[in-house]
Every structure is written in C-alpha cells, then in structure tokens.
Write a protein that holds these residues in place. Structure first.
Motif, PDB file in Angstrom:
ATOM      1  N   GLY A  48       0.731  -1.512   0.123  1.00 42.77           N
ATOM      2  CA  GLY A  48      -0.243   0.280   0.278  1.00 42.77           C
ATOM      3  C   GLY A  48       0.915   1.521  -0.181  1.00 42.77           C
ATOM      4  O   GLY A  48       1.856   1.469  -0.244  1.00 42.77           O
ATOM      5  N   VAL A  49      -0.102   2.326   0.905  1.00 42.69           N
ATOM      6  CA  VAL A  49       0.902   3.733   0.377  1.00 42.69           C
ATOM      7  C   VAL A  49       2.220   3.194   1.530  1.00 42.69           C
ATOM      8  O   VAL A  49       2.901   4.137   1.320  1.00 42.69           O
ATOM      9  CB  VAL A  49      -0.642   4.985   0.465  1.00 42.69           C
ATOM     10  CG1 VAL A  49       1.010   5.744   1.262  1.00 42.69           C
ATOM     11  CG2 VAL A  49      -1.645   4.393  -0.244  1.00 42.69           C
ATOM     12  N   ALA A  50       2.133   3.329   2.494  1.00 40.63           N
ATOM     13  CA  ALA A  50       3.231   2.915   3.389  1.00 40.63           C
ATOM     14  C   ALA A  50       4.161   2.700   2.607  1.00 40.63           C
ATOM     15  O   ALA A  50       5.861   3.212   2.506  1.00 40.63           O
ATOM     16  CB  ALA A  50       3.322   2.837   4.568  1.00 40.63           C
ATOM     17  N   ASP A  51       4.195   1.805   1.581  1.00 39.27           N
ATOM     18  CA  ASP A  51       5.327   0.897   0.924  1.00 39.27           C
ATOM     19  C   ASP A  51       5.100   1.919  -0.076  1.00 39.27           C
ATOM     20  O   ASP A  51       6.798   1.781  -0.485  1.00 39.27           O
ATOM     21  CB  ASP A  51       4.665  -0.628   0.680  1.00 39.27           C
ATOM     22  CG  ASP A  51       3.988  -1.074   1.577  1.00 39.27           C
ATOM     23  OD1 ASP A  51       5.112  -2.339   2.665  1.00 39.27           O
ATOM     24  OD2 ASP A  51       3.003  -1.938   1.800  1.00 39.27           O
ATOM     25  N   LYS A  52       5.102   1.656  -0.289  1.00 45.50           N
ATOM     26  CA  LYS A  52       5.327   3.446  -1.744  1.00 45.50           C
ATOM     27  C   LYS A  52       6.021   3.514  -1.184  1.00 45.50           C
ATOM     28  O   LYS A  52       6.836   4.470  -2.127  1.00 45.50           O
ATOM     29  CB  LYS A  52       4.316   3.233  -2.438  1.00 45.50           C
ATOM     30  CG  LYS A  52       3.148   2.576  -2.689  1.00 45.50           C
ATOM     31  CD  LYS A  52       1.797   3.135  -3.864  1.00 45.50           C
ATOM     32  CE  LYS A  52       0.939   2.305  -4.494  1.00 45.50           C
ATOM     33  NZ  LYS A  52      -0.011   2.228  -5.221  1.00 45.50           N
ATOM     34  N   ARG A  53       5.376   4.140   0.101  1.00 47.28           N
ATOM     35  CA  ARG A  53       6.396   5.538   0.212  1.00 47.28           C
ATOM     36  C   ARG A  53       7.969   5.374   1.130  1.00 47.28           C
ATOM     37  O   ARG A  53       8.754   6.369   0.341  1.00 47.28           O
ATOM     38  CB  ARG A  53       5.665   7.209   1.964  1.00 47.28           C
ATOM     39  CG  ARG A  53       5.260   7.576   1.107  1.00 47.28           C
ATOM     40  CD  ARG A  53       5.166   8.563   2.090  1.00 47.28           C
ATOM     41  NE  ARG A  53       3.951   8.802   2.280  1.00 47.28           N
ATOM     42  CZ  ARG A  53       2.679   8.450   3.795  1.00 47.28           C
ATOM     43  NH1 ARG A  53       2.538   8.094   4.171  1.00 47.28           N
ATOM     44  NH2 ARG A  53       1.297   7.605   3.483  1.00 47.28           N
ATOM     45  N   LYS A  54       7.894   4.264   1.228  1.00 45.66           N
ATOM     46  CA  LYS A  54       9.204   3.813   2.168  1.00 45.66           C
ATOM     47  C   LYS A  54       9.801   3.280  -0.005  1.00 45.66           C
ATOM     48  O   LYS A  54      11.418   4.338   0.376  1.00 45.66           O
ATOM     49  CB  LYS A  54       8.885   1.983   2.200  1.00 45.66           C
ATOM     50  CG  LYS A  54      10.241   2.396   3.769  1.00 45.66           C
ATOM     51  CD  LYS A  54       9.857   1.081   4.406  1.00 45.66           C
ATOM     52  CE  LYS A  54      11.089   1.233   5.856  1.00 45.66           C
ATOM     53  NZ  LYS A  54      10.550   0.560   6.721  1.00 45.66           N
ATOM     54  N   LEU A  55       9.889   2.707  -0.554  1.00 49.66           N
ATOM     55  CA  LEU A  55      10.486   2.500  -1.749  1.00 49.66           C
ATOM     56  C   LEU A  55      11.183   4.298  -2.434  1.00 49.66           C
ATOM     57  O   LEU A  55      12.172   4.629  -2.952  1.00 49.66           O
ATOM     58  CB  LEU A  55       9.379   1.997  -3.351  1.00 49.66           C
ATOM     59  CG  LEU A  55       9.269   0.218  -2.817  1.00 49.66           C
ATOM     60  CD1 LEU A  55       8.530  -0.092  -3.882  1.00 49.66           C
ATOM     61  CD2 LEU A  55      10.507  -0.238  -3.332  1.00 49.66           C
TER      62      LEU A  55
END
Length: 129
Positions: A48-55
């Motif tokens: 989700g959004v948190a994973d995308k932000r971390k990438l």
C-alpha cells in the motif's frame, strides 16, 4: 522510518533475499524487473501507500509513476474478493498451512547484520514473509 534494508522475491520453489543496506538506488536489473509489463506478474501482500512511500524514500523510485500496475496482483485484494481472511497468518490458518511469524524476529536488527549476514531466524522469517 528506517530505509529498506531487505527485499524478498520468490517463485514456486526459490526465495531470493536481497540485502540493500546503504543503497540509495535500486540496481538496474531490479528496476527493469519492477517496471516490466504484464509478461511478469508480481504478487504482493497488502502493498500500500506506506510501502510505496518507503520505496520512494529509500531508492527514489516512484511506484505509481514507473510500475505497470496491471502486472501487480495484491494477494489481500484477491483474498477479500473470495471472502478468505486477509493477512499471511490468517490465510495460512484458513488453508491449514503451518506458519509462525515471530514478532521478536521481525523487529530485530536487519540492517547491521554485517558480513555475518542474516541469522537463520531472520532468513526463515523473511522467506516466509
């Protein structure tokens, strides 16, 4: 808020644990894989959004701008559509697959494994994750 230090990739019989501590960008072969089209389906788990932000923060790689969205299937969405409990542990129990996910291992120090590498418990946790 720590940067990504380990990425996991798997196929039917093999798991690749890719350690990426102190990397500011993804290797070209990995960006090519992540940006490939529908010829390679990538299955994620509650991505989700948190994973995308971390990438984005870890590697300056923008999932929404660079990934071919139709080549990514989220197992949580597929489970919800079939009224199967979401989350790896719940799914494992639903299908009667032995699975344990130790929180102490998940919260351990993944980044500073150094030359010794990951512990056996960390490798097992990451492969199951």
């Amino acid at each position: 808020n720590n940067p990504i230090s380990l990425m996991q990739f798997a196929c039917w019989d093999t798991v690749l644990l890719l350690r990426v501590p102190n990397c500011s960008e993804l290797p070209p072969w990995l960006t090519q894989f992540l940006e490939s089209g529908d010829d390679v389906v990538k299955v994620t788990a509650s991505f989700g959004v948190a994973d995308k932000r971390k990438l984005q923060r870890s590697f300056n790689w923008d999932f929404d701008a660079k990934a071919v969205h139709t080549s990514y299937w989220d197992i949580a969405e597929l489970a919800a559509a079939r009224e199967i409990p979401q989350g790896m542990l719940k799914m494992a129990h639903h299908f009667e697959i032995p699975f344990q996910k130790r929180k102490d291992v998940g919260a351990s120090d993944w980044e500073s494994a150094g030359h010794k590498g990951l512990t056996a418990e960390q490798r097992e946790y990451a492969a199951n994750d």
